[in-house]
Design a protein around this motif. Structure first.
Motif, PDB file in Angstrom:
ATOM      1  N   HIS A  61      -1.445   3.151   6.113  1.00 43.98           N
ATOM      2  CA  HIS A  61      -0.121   3.602   6.549  1.00 43.98           C
ATOM      3  C   HIS A  61       0.369   4.847   5.814  1.00 43.98           C
ATOM      4  O   HIS A  61       1.413   5.417   6.174  1.00 43.98           O
ATOM      5  CB  HIS A  61       0.906   2.475   6.413  1.00 43.98           C
ATOM      6  CG  HIS A  61       1.102   1.984   5.009  1.00 43.98           C
ATOM      7  ND1 HIS A  61       1.792   2.699   4.051  1.00 43.98           N
ATOM      8  CD2 HIS A  61       0.705   0.835   4.407  1.00 43.98           C
ATOM      9  CE1 HIS A  61       1.822   2.015   2.915  1.00 43.98           C
ATOM     10  NE2 HIS A  61       1.154   0.880   3.097  1.00 43.98           N
ATOM     11  N   VAL A  64       4.025  -0.772   5.315  1.00 44.59           N
ATOM     12  CA  VAL A  64       3.179  -1.678   6.080  1.00 44.59           C
ATOM     13  C   VAL A  64       3.765  -1.974   7.453  1.00 44.59           C
ATOM     14  O   VAL A  64       3.043  -2.026   8.457  1.00 44.59           O
ATOM     15  CB  VAL A  64       2.959  -2.999   5.300  1.00 44.59           C
ATOM     16  CG1 VAL A  64       2.200  -4.011   6.152  1.00 44.59           C
ATOM     17  CG2 VAL A  64       2.204  -2.739   4.006  1.00 44.59           C
ATOM     18  N   VAL A 109      -3.796  -1.354   5.562  1.00 45.92           N
ATOM     19  CA  VAL A 109      -3.161  -2.487   6.226  1.00 45.92           C
ATOM     20  C   VAL A 109      -4.245  -3.539   6.462  1.00 45.92           C
ATOM     21  O   VAL A 109      -5.355  -3.211   6.878  1.00 45.92           O
ATOM     22  CB  VAL A 109      -2.537  -2.057   7.567  1.00 45.92           C
ATOM     23  CG1 VAL A 109      -1.960  -3.262   8.304  1.00 45.92           C
ATOM     24  CG2 VAL A 109      -1.469  -0.994   7.343  1.00 45.92           C
ATOM     25  N   GLU A 133      -0.571  -9.874   7.358  1.00 46.20           N
ATOM     26  CA  GLU A 133      -0.486  -8.569   8.018  1.00 46.20           C
ATOM     27  C   GLU A 133      -1.289  -8.562   9.314  1.00 46.20           C
ATOM     28  O   GLU A 133      -0.836  -8.013  10.338  1.00 46.20           O
ATOM     29  CB  GLU A 133      -0.977  -7.482   7.065  1.00 46.20           C
ATOM     30  CG  GLU A 133      -0.071  -7.286   5.861  1.00 46.20           C
ATOM     31  CD  GLU A 133      -0.618  -6.302   4.845  1.00 46.20           C
ATOM     32  OE1 GLU A 133      -0.008  -6.174   3.776  1.00 46.20           O
ATOM     33  OE2 GLU A 133      -1.663  -5.659   5.114  1.00 46.20           O
TER      34      GLU A 133
END
Length: 275
Positions: free
Chosen positions: A111, A116, A151, A157
């Protein structure tokens, strides 16, 4: 029967990869769809693909895994790079239709200081643009080590990305043993606990493939340095427990260790003898 293979060079085509796999007692393999450090791809050769499909049927080669190039970043801060990732993956999925019913794996991306949450949104937006109901390939998010602003270092996530994808039936996860170890998941001493956590957060039904690697670094290092089986901090015995675990043994395993073909053959034999 254990489904296991390694990463092979796609430069000579599908049929050559199939023959290399059989020569080292593999019954699957992984390959890059194009230049791993770029975006160039060779034109598809239908005759080569057809020869491979026939050969694969004769030799029980199944569940091959295509890997997107490392250069793609679906959550880059640069819009042009995000578009490049989208268009390249869309083209890759069209090429995968020549070998339907397999999987396509990619690194979610970095990112780059956007956060995130923004990264997750960009990745899921891209997936919603390229996935179609007629797709015959399952797209896999790879677990990451957490190097830099990657990520995917936490199961949560990946779950967030999956939750935002409309066609979730076309999605899955590839668990990389080096990456999850470097991210802080103790698959050496608490494999059952890690699998329980994965199941609670993502669901084991979404686990479609495993990259089988040792790690040059200690637990939670966030470094991402692969090692040959038994030459790292995870260790051969822990990796043998992974390929024989009741919840994992029917999945395909892909070695990404720093090896040549004879080295891969030794690791494949080691894992086949684990049971």
């Amino acid at each position: 029967m254990l489904t296991i293979g390694c990463h092979l060079s796609s430069s000579k085509g599908y049929f050559a990869m199939g023959k290399e796999a059989v020569n080292i007692d593999a019954n699957t393999f992984q390959f890059f769809t194009r230049n791993p450090r770029g975006t160039r791809a060779k034109a598809m050769n239908p005759d080569d693909v057809n020869k491979f499909l026939a050969y694969a049927g004769e030799h029980q080669i199944n569940r091959i895994l295509a890997h997107a190039p490392y250069t793609l970043n679906a959550c880059s801060a640069d819009e042009h790079l995000r578009i490049l990732a989208r268009d390249t993956m869309k083209d890759d999925l069209e090429r995968m239709e020549y070998t339907p019913g397999n999987c396509y794996n990619f690194h979610p991306g970095s990112h780059v200081k956007q956060g995130v949450e923004i990264g997750i949104q960009y990745i899921s937006d891209m997936l919603n643009q390229i996935l179609t109901p007629k797709l015959h390939t399952t797209v896999l998010l790879e677990t990451m080590s957490g190097k830099g602003s990657e990520v995917g270092k936490e199961f949560e996530e990946l779950r967030e990305i999956l939750d935002r994808v409309t066609l979730q039936e076309h999605m899955g996860v590839c668990l990389d043993t080096c990456h999850v170890w470097d991210a802080g998941y103790d698959i050496r001493n608490d494999l059952d606990g890690v699998l329980h956590q994965f199941d609670q957060v993502i669901g084991l039904s979404k686990l479609k493939a495993i990259h089988l690697n040792d790690s040059l670094n200690a637990l939670g290092s966030h470094k991402d340095r692969h090692a040959k089986i038994g030459e790292g901090f995870i260790g051969a015995e822990a990796l043998k427990r992974i390929v024989t675990h009741p919840l994992l043994k029917d999945l395909p395993f892909y070695l990404e260790t720093p090896n040549d073909l004879p080295g891969y053959a030794k690791e494949i034999a080691m894992m086949r003898n684990a049971g």
